[in-house]
Enzyme design. Structure first.
Site, mmCIF file in Angstrom:
data_model
loop_
_atom_site.group_PDB
_atom_site.id
_atom_site.type_symbol
_atom_site.label_atom_id
_atom_site.label_comp_id
_atom_site.label_asym_id
_atom_site.label_seq_id
_atom_site.Cartn_x
_atom_site.Cartn_y
_atom_site.Cartn_z
ATOM 1 C CB THR A 271 -0.917 0.040 1.235
ATOM 2 O OG1 THR A 271 -0.109 -0.001 2.421
ATOM 3 C CG2 THR A 271 -1.903 -1.114 1.238
ATOM 4 C CE LYS A 272 3.125 1.979 4.876
ATOM 5 N NZ LYS A 272 2.277 0.812 5.141
#
Length: 379
Positions: A183-184
């Site tokens: 998700t980063k």
């Protein structure tokens, strides 16, 4: 109404990443090896830090940084309750006590004005958390740390690419810990890294990430290596693999582009949503470069659970960041925290919802999210 589901987040992976991983598979290097070293060099160069140590997660990075500082039983570490589990858990896992300090309502970040009041003779470090990709006030935090002889370990899980006063996050505190979770802003699948300018800690960190064996243990399997090794400390299995690094190498080369797209989409969100009464859009600190790992929206007049449900009906996924640590059973039972201890963190948590924001989205996706928000609010 969208006909296709819009996930809350998706990584941006294409043929470059796939070919890089295939190259590792073909080479035979599957665990830590030359691509991990190449990735470390790229991280150090990008952040402006002297050293980067690639590890298996940001949690591992935080844990090793505390250990390298010698923090343990009866020590105290100041941090924020407005964060993910790992920030507090690693403090407990080394035997120290987490001391929470409330956040500012505008940035969601730890309030430097409250840090000094929390310092005791047992305090050994401060862990500021750069929420959503916006830097904490590092000038004030470093000044407090220097005055009180404290380590600063930055939790930059959200903040790869972020800047403070023109400096990249990664070269300011004693240690900076990054996450490369899917998700980063960039990903290695799972993975993390520690950056530091301190030569003293590098060998220890490299040893601790691989069972306490000498820092270049991976070379045992290359033509530079030797079968003989010594266990110098009681370490962990926290190394990054070459497969992960192979994914990360093209990702870091694209990171600035990813961050630019996130900022562009965030600006579109803000321009439209800031006009709606009862909604608070993210604040941007002029001293920091916000890289928008998250787009946190505050709902002052609307039921958040109902809002998320209605977004789901419109094929749009949202999330919430974060449930403050002091409200979780473990921290309440272990340390006596209770509701009301950190009012700003609680105020934010009760209102925050994170909208989808990632480079794989299209402008049409961003506009569909805005339309859905407006439809829910005005219906």
């Amino acid at each position: 109404m969208r006909t296709e589901f819009l996930p809350y987040c998706q990584p941006s992976i294409n043929d470059e990443e796939i070919e890089s991983v295939l190259d590792s598979l073909r080479s035979g290097w599957l665990t830590m090896g030359p691509k991990t070293i190449e990735f470390e060099n790229l991280i150090a160069k990008y952040t402006g830090a002297k050293h980067a140590i690639a590890v298996s997660s940001c949690t591992a990075a935080l844990h090793l940084s505390l250990l390298a500082c010698g923090i343990g039983k009866n020590d105290e570490v100041i941090t924020t309750p407005y964060t993910f589990a790992s920030t507090g858990n690693v403090i407990v896992q080394v035997g120290a006590k987490p001391v929470f300090v409330d956040v500012r309502k505008d940035t969601y970040n730890i309030d430097p004005e409250k840090i000094e009041d929390a310092i005791t003779p047992n305090t050994k470090a401060i862990i500021p958390v750069h929420f959503a990709g916006q830097s904490c006030d590092m000038h004030e935090i470093m000044k407090i740390a220097e005055k009180n002889n404290l380590f600063v370990i930055e939790d930059a899980a959200h903040a790869i690419g972020s800047e403070y006063h023109g400096k990249k996050i990664g070269c300011i505190g004693d240690f900076t810990c990054f996450s490369f979770y899917p998700t980063k802003n960039m990903t290695t699948g799972e993975g993390g890294a520690i950056t530091t300018n301190n030569d003293e800690f590098v060998d220890k960190l490299k040893s601790l990430r691989l069972h306490g064996i000498s820092k270049d243990a991976w070379k045992r399997y290359s033509n530079q290596g030797n079968w003989y090794y010594e266990i110098e400390d009681c370490g962990w299995k926290y190394n990054m693999t070459d497969l992960q690094a192979a994914l990360g190498i093209p990702q870091i080369k694209k990171l600035d582009t990813f961050c630019d797209i996130r900022k562009k989409y965030a600006d579109i969100y803000t321009k439209s949503l800031c006009r709606i009464e009862g909604i608070i859009t993210p604040y941007e600190d002029l001293d920091a470069k916000h890289v928008y790992h998250l787009y946190p929206l505050l709902l002052e007049k609307y039921n958040r659970a109902k809002f998320i449900e209605e977004m789901g009906k419109r094929n749009i996924s949202c999330s919430v960041h974060f449930i403050p640590l002091h409200l979780h059973p473990f921290y309440k039972n272990q340390f006596g925290f209770k509701k009301g201890d950190f009012p700003n963190a609680e105020w934010l948590y009760e209102r925050e919802v994170s909208l989808p924001l990632y480079p794989k989205m299209k402008i049409e996706d961003v506009r569909s999210v805005i339309e859905a928000v407006e439809d829910i609010i005005f219906s």
